[in-house]
Enzyme design. Structure first.
Site, PDB file in Angstrom:
ATOM      1  N   HIS A  70      34.213 -27.539  15.621  1.00  0.00           N
ATOM      2  CA  HIS A  70      34.932 -26.271  15.472  1.00  0.00           C
ATOM      3  C   HIS A  70      34.059 -25.144  14.908  1.00  0.00           C
ATOM      4  O   HIS A  70      34.388 -24.529  13.890  1.00  0.00           O
ATOM      5  CB  HIS A  70      36.167 -26.473  14.589  1.00  0.00           C
ATOM      6  CG  HIS A  70      37.314 -27.107  15.323  1.00  0.00           C
ATOM      7  ND1 HIS A  70      37.843 -26.588  16.486  1.00  0.00           N
ATOM      8  CD2 HIS A  70      38.028 -28.239  15.076  1.00  0.00           C
ATOM      9  CE1 HIS A  70      38.829 -27.351  16.906  1.00  0.00           C
ATOM     10  NE2 HIS A  70      38.957 -28.374  16.087  1.00  0.00           N
ATOM     11  N   ASP A  97      35.776 -30.626  20.865  1.00  0.00           N
ATOM     12  CA  ASP A  97      36.182 -29.550  19.950  1.00  0.00           C
ATOM     13  C   ASP A  97      34.962 -28.958  19.253  1.00  0.00           C
ATOM     14  O   ASP A  97      34.829 -28.984  18.026  1.00  0.00           O
ATOM     15  CB  ASP A  97      37.261 -30.006  18.950  1.00  0.00           C
ATOM     16  CG  ASP A  97      38.667 -29.917  19.551  1.00  0.00           C
ATOM     17  OD1 ASP A  97      38.775 -29.674  20.773  1.00  0.00           O
ATOM     18  OD2 ASP A  97      39.651 -30.088  18.808  1.00  0.00           O
ATOM     19  N   ASN A 133      40.327 -30.750  23.370  1.00  0.00           N
ATOM     20  CA  ASN A 133      41.366 -29.865  23.891  1.00  0.00           C
ATOM     21  C   ASN A 133      40.963 -28.400  23.784  1.00  0.00           C
ATOM     22  O   ASN A 133      41.466 -27.563  24.523  1.00  0.00           O
ATOM     23  CB  ASN A 133      42.707 -30.117  23.185  1.00  0.00           C
ATOM     24  CG  ASN A 133      42.630 -29.925  21.696  1.00  0.00           C
ATOM     25  OD1 ASN A 133      41.817 -30.567  21.025  1.00  0.00           O
ATOM     26  ND2 ASN A 133      43.450 -29.045  21.153  1.00  0.00           N
ATOM     27  N   HIS A 134      40.017 -28.062  22.888  1.00  0.00           N
ATOM     28  CA  HIS A 134      39.539 -26.675  22.820  1.00  0.00           C
ATOM     29  C   HIS A 134      38.586 -26.351  23.959  1.00  0.00           C
ATOM     30  O   HIS A 134      38.167 -25.208  24.109  1.00  0.00           O
ATOM     31  CB  HIS A 134      38.913 -26.388  21.454  1.00  0.00           C
ATOM     32  CG  HIS A 134      39.952 -26.202  20.398  1.00  0.00           C
ATOM     33  ND1 HIS A 134      40.333 -24.977  19.908  1.00  0.00           N
ATOM     34  CD2 HIS A 134      40.756 -27.116  19.774  1.00  0.00           C
ATOM     35  CE1 HIS A 134      41.300 -25.119  19.017  1.00  0.00           C
ATOM     36  NE2 HIS A 134      41.567 -26.410  18.916  1.00  0.00           N
ATOM     37  N   HIS A 158      38.847 -37.938  22.724  1.00  0.00           N
ATOM     38  CA  HIS A 158      38.997 -36.837  21.767  1.00  0.00           C
ATOM     39  C   HIS A 158      40.315 -36.925  20.995  1.00  0.00           C
ATOM     40  O   HIS A 158      40.335 -36.863  19.769  1.00  0.00           O
ATOM     41  CB  HIS A 158      38.899 -35.465  22.434  1.00  0.00           C
ATOM     42  CG  HIS A 158      39.206 -34.375  21.455  1.00  0.00           C
ATOM     43  ND1 HIS A 158      38.329 -34.049  20.442  1.00  0.00           N
ATOM     44  CD2 HIS A 158      40.321 -33.617  21.238  1.00  0.00           C
ATOM     45  CE1 HIS A 158      38.876 -33.120  19.672  1.00  0.00           C
ATOM     46  NE2 HIS A 158      40.079 -32.835  20.132  1.00  0.00           N
TER      47      HIS A 158
HETATM   48 MN    MN Z   1      41.368 -31.362  19.091  1.00  0.00          MN
END
Ligand code: MN
Length: 311
Positions: free
Chosen positions: A61, A92, A124-125, A178
Site C-alpha cells: 500500500h 496491494d 484487489n487494489h 491475495h
Molecule cells: Mn487487499
C-alpha cells in the site's frame, strides 16, 4: 540498495515508463514461455516445484520504506541473483500510502532484473475497472507526480495489473492468494485459476481470490461487509488445501500485527506495511526449503515470520 531507493524516488515520467514496460515485458515473456526456473506459469497460476529459499511479502500500500527495509533485511541483490530463490509479493502495491509510484517502480525493476526469482501477484487494489472500489488514489498520485502524461501512464499500469499472478502454489506446502479462496465448486481448480483473469465477468473466481476474507463460520460462506467478495469458513479452506495438496494458505488483504492465524491453523494472514496502518504491524516470511518441508500448519509457518520494528 541505495540505487533502487534513489531511482524509485527520482524517476521522471520517461524513466518510470521505461521500467514499467520492462516489468510488462518480463511478465508477458513468462506467460509465453509457460515457465520460470523451477516452476510453471499457466495464465494466472504459478506453481513452484524446485526452489531453495522463499521470501513472501504481503500488502505494501504505497509504503516504499517498509518495502526497502524488507529488501535490505533479506539482502535482496544476493538473494535474487539465485534463480532458485523465490520472492513472492501478495499484491496491494498501491493506494493508501504516500509512495505507490515508488513501490510500482521497485517491483517492475526487480521483475525485469530477476524474472525467475520474483513473482508478482494481483491484489484487489490492482483489480480491473469493472470492480470499482473506494480509496483508489493511484490515478491522483500519478497525476501529482507526472502531470500531463499521467493518463497514458495509468493505462500502462492497468496493462501491468492484467498480467499479475492470481494464485501461487509452493508444491506440497503453501497456497498463496491475495484475499481468499473461491467458495463455489470449480471442478478443475488449476483451469479455474489459470483462466480467471479472462472469465472475471462470467464467474466469481477472480473476485473471490482478490476480495474474500476468512471468518470462523459454521456455513461455507456469507456476504462480505466489503460489498464485494465473500467471507468464507474453514470447510472451504480445508477443501482447497486437499485439492491443491498443500498445508497452509498464506494471504494478505487485512491489516494485523504482522501476521494472524485462522481456520484451525490452516490459514496465515500476513501484512507488510505500516504507513497507512499505524496501529498494526508489518512482517514478511523468510524460510528455506528444508524449513518449509517441516511445516504442517500455520503455527509451524509462523516460526518463519519476521516482524519489522515499529516505525
Ligand atoms: Mn487487499
Amino acid at each position: 540498495m541505495s540505487q533502487i531507493v534513489r531511482l524509485s524516488a527520482t524517476a521522471g515520467p520517461s524513466e518510470f515508463s521505461q521500467v514499467l514496460e520492462q516489468g510488462i515485458s518480463a511478465l508477458k515473456e513468462e506467460q509465453k514461455r509457460g515457465a520460470i526456473a523451477g516452476g510453471t506459469v499457466t495464465g494466472g497460476l504459478v506453481e513452484i516445484k524446485d526452489y531453495d529459499q522463499l521470501v513472501v511479502l504481503s500488502d505494501l500500500h504505497g509504503d516504499s520504506q517498509a518495502l526497502f527495509q524488507i529488501l535490505d533485511a533479506v539482502n535482496y541483490e544476493k538473494f535474487l541473483s539465485g534463480p532458485e530463490n523465490k520472492m513472492v509479493f501478495l499484491g496491494d502495491y498501491v493506494d493508501r500510502g504516500s509512495d505507490s509510484i515508488g513501490v510500482l517502480y521497485a517491483i517492475c525493476y526487480l521483475k525485469h532484473a530477476h524474472p525467475d526469482s520474483v513473482i508478482l501477484m494481483r491484489g484487489n487494489h490492482e483489480a480491473p475497472s469493472e470492480f470499482p472500489f473506494p480509496s483508489h488514489d493511484l490515478p491522483y498520485d500519478i497525476e501529482d507526480r507526472f502531470g500531463a502524461g499521467a493518463k497514458a501512464i495509468y493505462g500502462r499500469i492497468l496493462a501491468l495489473f492484467g498480467l499479475l499472478t492470481l494464485a501461487t502454489v509452493v508444491q506440497g506446502r503453501l497456497l498463496l492468494v491475495h484475499g481468499g479462496l473461491p467458495t463455489d465448486a470449480l471442478g478443475d481448480w488449476r483451469q479455474a485459476i489459470a483462466t480467471a483473469q479472462k472469465s472475471h465477468l462470467k464467474n466469481r473466481v477472480m473476485e473471490e481470490l482478490l476480495w474474500n476474507d476468512p471468518r470462523p463460520l459454521g456455513e461455507e460462506w456469507e456476504p462480505s461487509w466489503r460489498g464485494i467478495g465473500r467471507h468464507f469458513g474453514s470447510a472451504v479452506t480445508k477443501r482447497w488445501l486437499a485439492d491443491t495438496n498443500t498445508k497452509v494458505v498464506v494471504r494478505g488483504h487485512e491489516p494485523c500485527h504482522g501476521y494472524r492465524i485462522d481456520h484451525h491453523s490452516m490459514m496465515l494472514t500476513l501484512f507488510s506495511c505500516r504507513q497507512a496502518y499505524p496501529g498494526f504491524g508489518a512482517a514478511y516470511i523468510s524460510a528455506g526449503k528444508n524449513d518449509l518441508d517441516s511445516v504442517n500448519d500455520a503455527d509451524d509457518l509462523a516460526k518463519f515470520v519476521k516482524k519489522l520494528p515499529q516505525s
